[in-house]
Design an enzyme around this catalytic site. Structure first.
Site, PDB file in Angstrom:
ATOM      1  N   ASP B 141      75.200   6.230 -98.788  1.00  0.00           N
ATOM      2  CA  ASP B 141      73.938   5.794 -97.983  1.00  0.00           C
ATOM      3  C   ASP B 141      73.373   7.188 -97.608  1.00  0.00           C
ATOM      4  O   ASP B 141      73.973   7.969 -96.713  1.00  0.00           O
ATOM      5  CB  ASP B 141      74.074   4.966 -96.718  1.00  0.00           C
ATOM      6  N   TYR B 143      69.632   9.291 -96.172  1.00  0.00           N
ATOM      7  CA  TYR B 143      68.565   9.462 -95.081  1.00  0.00           C
ATOM      8  C   TYR B 143      67.377   9.932 -95.287  1.00  0.00           C
ATOM      9  O   TYR B 143      66.956  11.059 -94.652  1.00  0.00           O
ATOM     10  CB  TYR B 143      69.446   9.922 -93.973  1.00  0.00           C
ATOM     11  N   HIS B 148      61.636   7.787 -90.440  1.00  0.00           N
ATOM     12  CA  HIS B 148      62.928   7.153 -89.682  1.00  0.00           C
ATOM     13  C   HIS B 148      63.373   8.119 -88.992  1.00  0.00           C
ATOM     14  O   HIS B 148      63.586   7.575 -87.816  1.00  0.00           O
ATOM     15  CB  HIS B 148      63.388   6.483 -90.606  1.00  0.00           C
ATOM     16  N   ARG B 157      66.308  12.496 -78.326  1.00  0.00           N
ATOM     17  CA  ARG B 157      65.943  13.968 -78.268  1.00  0.00           C
ATOM     18  C   ARG B 157      64.432  14.046 -78.418  1.00  0.00           C
ATOM     19  O   ARG B 157      63.905  14.417 -79.248  1.00  0.00           O
ATOM     20  CB  ARG B 157      66.594  14.814 -79.136  1.00  0.00           C
ATOM     21  N   GLU B 213      67.553  -2.439 -92.034  1.00  0.00           N
ATOM     22  CA  GLU B 213      66.893  -1.159 -92.388  1.00  0.00           C
ATOM     23  C   GLU B 213      66.335  -1.338 -93.632  1.00  0.00           C
ATOM     24  O   GLU B 213      67.036  -1.945 -94.714  1.00  0.00           O
ATOM     25  CB  GLU B 213      68.025  -0.245 -92.311  1.00  0.00           C
ATOM     26  N   GLU B 215      65.335  -0.382 -97.324  1.00  0.00           N
ATOM     27  CA  GLU B 215      65.766   0.777 -98.028  1.00  0.00           C
ATOM     28  C   GLU B 215      65.638   0.449 -99.847  1.00  0.00           C
ATOM     29  O   GLU B 215      65.697  -0.692 -99.862  1.00  0.00           O
ATOM     30  CB  GLU B 215      67.282   1.133 -97.813  1.00  0.00           C
ATOM     31  N   ASP B 247      70.181  -2.302 -95.077  1.00  0.00           N
ATOM     32  CA  ASP B 247      71.502  -1.912 -94.379  1.00  0.00           C
ATOM     33  C   ASP B 247      71.541  -2.438 -93.096  1.00  0.00           C
ATOM     34  O   ASP B 247      71.057  -1.875 -91.974  1.00  0.00           O
ATOM     35  CB  ASP B 247      70.995  -0.275 -94.497  1.00  0.00           C
ATOM     36  N   ARG B 251      73.182  -1.778 -83.588  1.00  0.00           N
ATOM     37  CA  ARG B 251      72.800  -0.674 -82.733  1.00  0.00           C
ATOM     38  C   ARG B 251      73.330  -0.333 -81.663  1.00  0.00           C
ATOM     39  O   ARG B 251      73.644   0.849 -81.381  1.00  0.00           O
ATOM     40  CB  ARG B 251      71.151  -0.604 -82.310  1.00  0.00           C
ATOM     41  N   GLN B 254      76.752   0.865 -82.866  1.00  0.00           N
ATOM     42  CA  GLN B 254      76.394   2.137 -83.581  1.00  0.00           C
ATOM     43  C   GLN B 254      76.238   3.216 -82.425  1.00  0.00           C
ATOM     44  O   GLN B 254      77.230   4.435 -82.611  1.00  0.00           O
ATOM     45  CB  GLN B 254      75.235   2.366 -84.408  1.00  0.00           C
ATOM     46  N   TYR B 258      79.524   6.036 -82.931  1.00  0.00           N
ATOM     47  CA  TYR B 258      79.063   7.022 -84.021  1.00  0.00           C
ATOM     48  C   TYR B 258      79.487   8.554 -83.821  1.00  0.00           C
ATOM     49  O   TYR B 258      79.545   9.277 -84.821  1.00  0.00           O
ATOM     50  CB  TYR B 258      77.703   6.843 -84.485  1.00  0.00           C
ATOM     51  N   LYS B 267      77.807  -0.776 -89.655  1.00  0.00           N
ATOM     52  CA  LYS B 267      77.005  -0.652 -90.748  1.00  0.00           C
ATOM     53  C   LYS B 267      77.874  -1.443 -91.771  1.00  0.00           C
ATOM     54  O   LYS B 267      77.328  -1.984 -92.983  1.00  0.00           O
ATOM     55  CB  LYS B 267      76.811   0.693 -91.324  1.00  0.00           C
ATOM     56  N   THR B 271      75.619  -5.899 -96.304  1.00  0.00           N
ATOM     57  CA  THR B 271      74.817  -4.630 -96.889  1.00  0.00           C
ATOM     58  C   THR B 271      74.022  -5.665 -97.855  1.00  0.00           C
ATOM     59  O   THR B 271      74.890  -6.204 -98.778  1.00  0.00           O
ATOM     60  CB  THR B 271      74.868  -3.476 -97.474  1.00  0.00           C
ATOM     61  N   THR B 373      66.337   4.613 -94.667  1.00  0.00           N
ATOM     62  CA  THR B 373      65.417   3.612 -94.075  1.00  0.00           C
ATOM     63  C   THR B 373      64.029   4.241 -94.432  1.00  0.00           C
ATOM     64  O   THR B 373      63.697   5.499 -93.959  1.00  0.00           O
ATOM     65  CB  THR B 373      65.415   3.366 -92.546  1.00  0.00           C
ATOM     66  N   GLU B 387      62.899   1.029 -84.765  1.00  0.00           N
ATOM     67  CA  GLU B 387      61.736   1.766 -84.528  1.00  0.00           C
ATOM     68  C   GLU B 387      60.271   0.900 -83.783  1.00  0.00           C
ATOM     69  O   GLU B 387      59.639   1.175 -83.157  1.00  0.00           O
ATOM     70  CB  GLU B 387      61.215   2.384 -86.016  1.00  0.00           C
TER      71      GLU B 387
END
Lengths: 442, 442
Positions: B141, B143, B148, B157, B213, B215, B247, B251, B254, B258, B267, B271, B373, B387
């Protein structure tokens, strides 16, 4: 054949084999081991066959099935093995696995009525080549070496080496199957994006910080249905056996790529495993109690069981050996870089399966779970050069005057493992060797 | 059959099919699309067969091979398809793929001499069930959705949402194949370790922040030999086609698991992909120039080519639809949650293959590469609830008065995609639907 198969005395250290080399004190493959491998005559293009290592020989299971009678219980279990396919036995679970092991043990011990027939089914190990022991389904790599996680974490976060989740979660991530090879693999130094020290932009170049990782690999047995987590009791029964595993790693590719989704091209250019799959049952005499230190968080209930506490850990001595081009040129022997013990792992094999499936994720026969790098608590017990050279800052002196921070082209890394204790026959894992090829030219 | 197969007019928007429903303006599957799927009669236990979607029908390739003659070039390429196996064609590369497409296009167009025979080989799509379009080899997978990555990064951040490697490295990680299912999949809400807000220790519980997600999935063609990177030119030719991919992501699992090795149990519990594999050739009219913004780093040479700059991007409109239990109970239609476009991806499909193999990692037929995503640049174009709900802080109002921050049990998420532009026939991807089942009881 009428012996009741439920009496399993296959670990009795007094048992001797009619295959004389299996009785040598230093063999990896005494009667008490009996690992499976897939082999063919060296240099031939014969189909791969399944055999059992016994001393310096291999028992060819295809011939063994035709040369002598087997019990009504065991014969149908041996048939797929005779066709070169281990998955069918893997998917049968612990009882079938134990029955096959017990039957092979009886057949190969001194005084066996099958001996005259099975003598015709031996091939010298010196005359064969080996493939992967089975078709690998999917590959997950865990991170159970707390001394490794701490040492590597210290390089990045001196005051806070272990992340807060480490003592709660058996950390793992998915790996790549296509580049898994068997002992003897030649691994090309990868090219990739690197951020040189003090640089502002990355370059595409050959990795400079190529490393090995000393791991064990767990081969899953029957696995679980989609959506149905394994209990700890199911996980304890299910795993089929262990191999050695070298998780080749490019530290400079890893440092630049791994945020935020984890290692990728730093790890998937090659992974080497040993060819002889040591069954769970062969390791039974070397199981030992498992516990987290009293001050640490105790495992959550889905990762806990009485059996896991009583015998979840396994005492396996692990070693890394290095043989360089310069050593070979002067006929010098390989040099041992480190020793550690799988008994120091922070999570047990059963916990890895229970964790992997707790969300309903389905495992299947031949799935491979890496243990993560197994480093010991002492300096000099690091299971990777990253640790032994303290992030590349302290070169390691080799006995011939060479030094290493990371691997050089031509270096052969060999992992070994064995189990020994008073009152049990020593068993070994054979070797897991791989050699570094130079990067492709630009 | 003597038409020269190198003349490919299969995109001509004026072409009509003798299958009347393929000429409807709103069909996903006009003559210009011709995606492959594996099907059988609904409720039967027949072996899966390969078919080609055409309007409301499927052309059964097993029957098609026996019912009429095909060219000497194409017949051997159709034979493995007739046996239900797509890998053989995948491994043949672009020329073979194009030849099969051209032959199918000619056979299904108005005036085809094969029409009287092939009419006997049609099955209504309403009467079939579909499986995965091919055996998935391995799953990676990526990114590539920069909007996203930025939106998710902002949640963690605010001042520095994108990590420094993002604009240099097509970030990716390995995923799990065993839990990949086809549209219609029922995905059980996973249980796992969660760290509740303000808690000091994790709990083992059902995920509260379940998400989708949006994709696309790339199916690899022939792939590359171990140790031999693909050039951009090889990568551009090699990929076979695209499917939709959801996907599913937990959350809260995760967030806790992670670090430092990436997403794992968050994850790999499910799928979902769409059943109709849209070939690269069908997308040719919707290719468009690709460039990073002028102020961004330009792709390193191994990720750059004239063809990639000229036509590396693909204009595909993507949509997410939600249907809740409450909507179903009142016979209300699904609600569209968002739209975005694959043309906004930060890396092209060819760049994903070139990057994945640049270290020598070998890809093979049927390997699946998730795009990551796909979110658009505007608010409300997020390809996940994370999101759209700003990390669960802003509930989304649904037209029936319900709200969502994350998915509820019974929710059906449906992904759709289509390509349209003046001068080309609109083509679609069908749908990729999945429904959330409640967690297992404790």
């Amino acid at each position: 054949m009428t012996e009741p198969t439920h009496i399993d005395d296959s670990h009795d250290p007094a048992l001797q084999s009619w295959v004389a080399s299996a009785n040598a004190a230093d063999t990896d493959f005494p009667l008490q081991n009996l690992p499976f491998g897939r082999f063919r005559r060296s240099g031939s293009s014969d189909p791969w066959r399944i055999g059992v290592a016994i001393g310096e020989q291999v028992l060819d299971l295809k011939l063994a099935l035709t040369q002598c009678p087997w019990s009504r219980e065991v014969e149908p279990l041996l048939q797929p093995l005779a066709r070169g396919e281990l998955h069918a036995l893997m998917s049968q679970g612990a009882t079938a696995r134990g029955a096959v092991r017990a039957a092979l043990s009886r057949a190969l011990r001194e005084g066996s009525e099958q001996a005259p027939f099975l003598k015709l089914c031996l091939v010298p190990r010196a005359d064969i080549e080996l493939s992967l022991p089975c078709r690998i389904g999917e590959y997950t790599d865990f991170y159970t070496g707390i001394h490794h996680a701490t040492a590597v974490g210290k390089l990045f976060r001196p005051d806070n080496p272990l992340l807060p989740n480490y003592k709660w979660v058996p950390i793992g991530y998915h790996g790549r199957v296509s580049s898994i090879g068997v002992s003897g693999q030649r691994v090309r130094r990868p090219r990739g994006q690197l951020m040189p020290p003090d640089a502002k932009v990355p370059v595409f170049d050959a990795a400079k910080r190529l490393d090995y990782e000393l791991e064990l690999g767990v081969l899953v047995g029957a696995g679980n249905a989609d959506g149905k987590p394994m209990t700890m009791a199911q996980a304890e029964d299910d795993w089929f056996g262990l191999v050695l595993l070298n998780d080749w790693s490019a530290r400079d590719i890893q440092a630049w790529e791994y945020q935020p989704l984890g290692p990728f091209l730093a790890k998937n250019f090659g992974t080497t495993i040993s060819p002889w799959l040591v069954m769970q049952e062969a390791l039974a005499p070397f199981r030992k109690p498992f516990a987290h230190p009293a001050d640490d968080p105790q495992p959550l209930p889905y990762l806990d069981s009485p059996a896991n506490r009583e015998r979840g850990a396994i005492d396996i001595l692990l070693e890394v050996w290095l043989h360089t081009d310069a050593m070979r040129a002067k006929a010098l022997p390989p040099h041992r870089l480190s020793q550690s013990n799988f008994g120091d792992a922070y999570w047990t094999v059963a916990q890895l399966l229970a964790h992997h499936t707790c969300n309903g994720c389905n495992l299947g026969p031949g799935d491979l779970l890496g243990s993560g790098t197994q480093s010991g608590p002492q300096a000099g017990q690091g299971g990777s050069l990253l640790e032994l050279s303290q992030g590349g800052k302290q070169p390691i002196a080799l006995p011939n005057g060479e030094t290493r921070t990371f691997l050089a082209d031509g270096d052969t890394v060999t992992l070994r493992a064995y189990c020994e204790r008073a009152g049990a026959r020593r068993i070994g894992f054979g070797e897991c060797a791989g050699t570094v090829l130079p990067a492709l030219p630009f």
